[in-house]
Design an enzyme around this catalytic site. Sequence first.
Site, PDB file in Angstrom:
ATOM      1  N   GLY A  12      12.403  -1.236  -5.395  1.00  0.00           N
ATOM      2  CA  GLY A  12      11.263  -1.859  -4.711  1.00  0.00           C
ATOM      3  C   GLY A  12      10.200  -0.845  -4.337  1.00  0.00           C
ATOM      4  N   ARG A  99      16.111  -4.099  14.767  1.00  0.00           N
ATOM      5  CA  ARG A  99      15.077  -3.494  15.614  1.00  0.00           C
ATOM      6  C   ARG A  99      15.196  -3.882  17.079  1.00  0.00           C
ATOM      7  NH1 ARG A  99      10.132  -4.966  11.579  1.00  0.00           N
ATOM      8  NH2 ARG A  99      10.589  -3.425   9.951  1.00  0.00           N
ATOM      9  N   CYS A 130       5.750  -1.775  10.061  1.00  0.00           N
ATOM     10  CA  CYS A 130       4.731  -0.836   9.582  1.00  0.00           C
ATOM     11  C   CYS A 130       3.512  -0.789  10.505  1.00  0.00           C
ATOM     12  CB  CYS A 130       4.313  -1.175   8.156  1.00  0.00           C
ATOM     13  SG  CYS A 130       3.949  -2.913   7.879  1.00  0.00           S
ATOM     14  N   SER A 160       0.464  -4.919   0.142  1.00  0.00           N
ATOM     15  CA  SER A 160       1.714  -4.225  -0.200  1.00  0.00           C
ATOM     16  C   SER A 160       2.769  -4.415   0.872  1.00  0.00           C
ATOM     17  CB  SER A 160       1.463  -2.735  -0.427  1.00  0.00           C
ATOM     18  OG  SER A 160       0.843  -2.152   0.709  1.00  0.00           O
ATOM     19  N   GLY A 161       2.339  -4.778   2.088  1.00  0.00           N
ATOM     20  CA  GLY A 161       3.298  -5.095   3.140  1.00  0.00           C
ATOM     21  C   GLY A 161       4.143  -6.310   2.821  1.00  0.00           C
ATOM     22  N   HIS A 243      -2.794   0.008   5.958  1.00  0.00           N
ATOM     23  CA  HIS A 243      -3.057  -0.891   7.086  1.00  0.00           C
ATOM     24  C   HIS A 243      -4.084  -0.255   8.023  1.00  0.00           C
ATOM     25  CE1 HIS A 243       0.084  -3.350   5.686  1.00  0.00           C
ATOM     26  NE2 HIS A 243       0.974  -3.216   6.643  1.00  0.00           N
TER      27      HIS A 243
END
Length: 340
Positions: A12, A99, A130, A160-161, A243
């Site tokens: 990925g 998280r 991110c 791309s996130g 970003h």
Amino acid sequence: MGYRVVVAGATGNVGREMLNILAEREFPVDEIAALASRKSTGVECSFGDKTVTVRDIDTFDFAGWDIALFAIGSEATKKYAPRAAAAGCVVIDNSSLYRYDPDVPLIVPEVNPDAIEGYAKKNIIANPNCSTAQLVVALKPLHDRARIKRVVVSTYQSVSGSGKEAMDELWNQTKGIYVPGQEVAPKVYPKQIAFNVIPHIDVFMEDGQTKEEWKMTVETKKILDPSIKLTATCVRVPVFVGHSEAVNIEFEDHLDEDEAREILREAPGVLVVDKREPGGYVTPVDCVGDYATFVSRIRQDPTIDNGLNLWCVSDNLRKGAALNAVQIAELLGRRVLKKG
């Protein structure tokens, strides 16, 4: 003696970037294993000047491996991370699964390195979202000086996130607008992303926030300070990588913009590019492939006491994901494992 390192999700976007950064930063690797799902078995990935053949994560034995960098999403992580951790391999997970677990440290090395000591409870360390990672790198040195009360942040997050399919959708939709008969309907996103912005990242919650906005709030509190109030609006924009964030900060004490600029210039992981002239700031195109979190447009907010505005940009595949994971591995090595 170096480390035996696993990269799970090696085919990925983030997994490939993890392999690149491990090589670029000369992480002391004795042996590397690239893992993915069975359908990717046998695919070759680059690791510096070497080529690594992808193995099937389902049959892989984590025993004897030191560190596993995971970039496989929450569902797969739920299955494989406990297996790796139980085998004695420390997992650094890029998904959102762990998280918010109080027994799993959530780490940005420039911000809360001491939290690494808590890894042993589950043998797992979490990588933040991110958009949070770059934000807290910029906030930390300012918080140390003047104590942050409240943050209002609007994000401009690249496709791309959302992964490779989202990047393909932006590319194909953009081409389709100019080529009759090649129009591409939205699939990854609920609306067209080409030449558009979408104020919706992740799922909607009952209070009207999206999950991405909630993540930024909860993660900033866990990483930096639970007393900080934060509100976010997260927006997907037609940018491939990088970003951006417009950040408004209210402090307990006065902080002059010139002092803030100097503090940020000295801060780890931050590069200040702040000239009050056309082009005297950083945009997503400028940050691609770089390790830094860039800060520009630092200025006083005259509408509140002790307020500052700034513009923050970073390569989300690097600092927002792969780089931060490798930095956690470096921190783990220095503080705990002490090999290499």
